[in-house]
Design an enzyme around this catalytic site. Structure first.
Site, short mmCIF file in Angstrom:
data_model
loop_
_atom_site.label_atom_id
_atom_site.label_comp_id
_atom_site.label_asym_id
_atom_site.label_seq_id
_atom_site.Cartn_x
_atom_site.Cartn_y
_atom_site.Cartn_z
N ARG A 3 0.07 6.43 0.41
CA ARG A 3 -1.29 6.88 0.70
C ARG A 3 -2.32 5.85 0.25
O ARG A 3 -3.30 5.59 0.96
CB ARG A 3 -1.57 8.23 0.03
CG ARG A 3 -0.83 9.40 0.65
CD ARG A 3 -1.33 10.75 0.14
NE ARG A 3 -1.37 10.85 -1.31
CZ ARG A 3 -0.37 11.31 -2.06
NH1 ARG A 3 0.77 11.70 -1.51
NH2 ARG A 3 -0.51 11.40 -3.37
N ASN A 54 4.80 7.43 4.40
CA ASN A 54 5.25 8.76 3.98
C ASN A 54 4.05 9.43 3.32
O ASN A 54 3.66 9.03 2.22
CB ASN A 54 6.42 8.67 3.02
CG ASN A 54 6.92 10.02 2.56
OD1 ASN A 54 6.24 11.02 2.69
ND2 ASN A 54 8.12 10.04 2.03
N ALA A 67 3.71 11.99 1.66
CA ALA A 67 4.00 12.60 0.36
C ALA A 67 4.03 11.58 -0.77
O ALA A 67 4.09 11.94 -1.94
CB ALA A 67 5.33 13.35 0.41
N CYS A 68 3.96 10.31 -0.44
CA CYS A 68 4.08 9.22 -1.43
C CYS A 68 2.69 8.70 -1.80
O CYS A 68 1.94 8.23 -0.93
CB CYS A 68 4.93 8.10 -0.85
SG CYS A 68 4.97 6.61 -1.86
N GLY A 69 2.37 8.72 -3.09
CA GLY A 69 1.08 8.23 -3.56
C GLY A 69 0.85 6.76 -3.25
O GLY A 69 -0.25 6.38 -2.83
#
Length: 114
Positions: free
Chosen positions: A15, A8, A10-12
């Site tokens: 990433r 995802n 948007a997920c730190g």
């Protein structure tokens, strides 16, 4: 080594896990953005079994209505069905390699299967 991450952007944590995989020499990486290409129930069951997790262990509560829907107290099959219908209920990121599957929270757990 082949590696697949259910990612995802948007997920730190997702990433950071992806960055570890991209920086690891010899990794043939497949990135699946699971909100665009959702899991099916069979794949979820396989990932959970291979990671040694119950569906409840991989249920994402933060940022979802899973608790309001009673999912934390639901049977495993109901949780998997809800996750297959709404992939936002799955905690992230999952990574699968030849050495196993991990829910990479924190991201350093990915090293266990590299």
């Amino acid at each position: 080594m082949k590696a697949t991450i259910w990612h995802n952007p948007a997920c730190g944590t997702s990433r950071k896990t992806l960055a570890i995989l991209e920086e690891t020499p010899g990794i043939e990486l497949t990135v699946i953005e699971y909100l665009k290409t959702p899991y099916d129930a069979a794949k979820l069951r396989q990932l959970f079994a291979d990671a040694g997790l119950a569906p409840r262990d991989a249920l994402r509560l933060r940022g979802t209505d899973a608790a309001e829907r009673g999912l934390p107290d639901a049977e495993a099959d109901a949780i998997v069905a809800a996750m297959a219908a709404n992939p936002a209920y799955v905690e992230r990121p999952f990574v699968e390699t030849d050495k196993g599957v991990r829910l990479c929270r924190p991201q350093d757990k990915v090293h266990e299967i590299l």
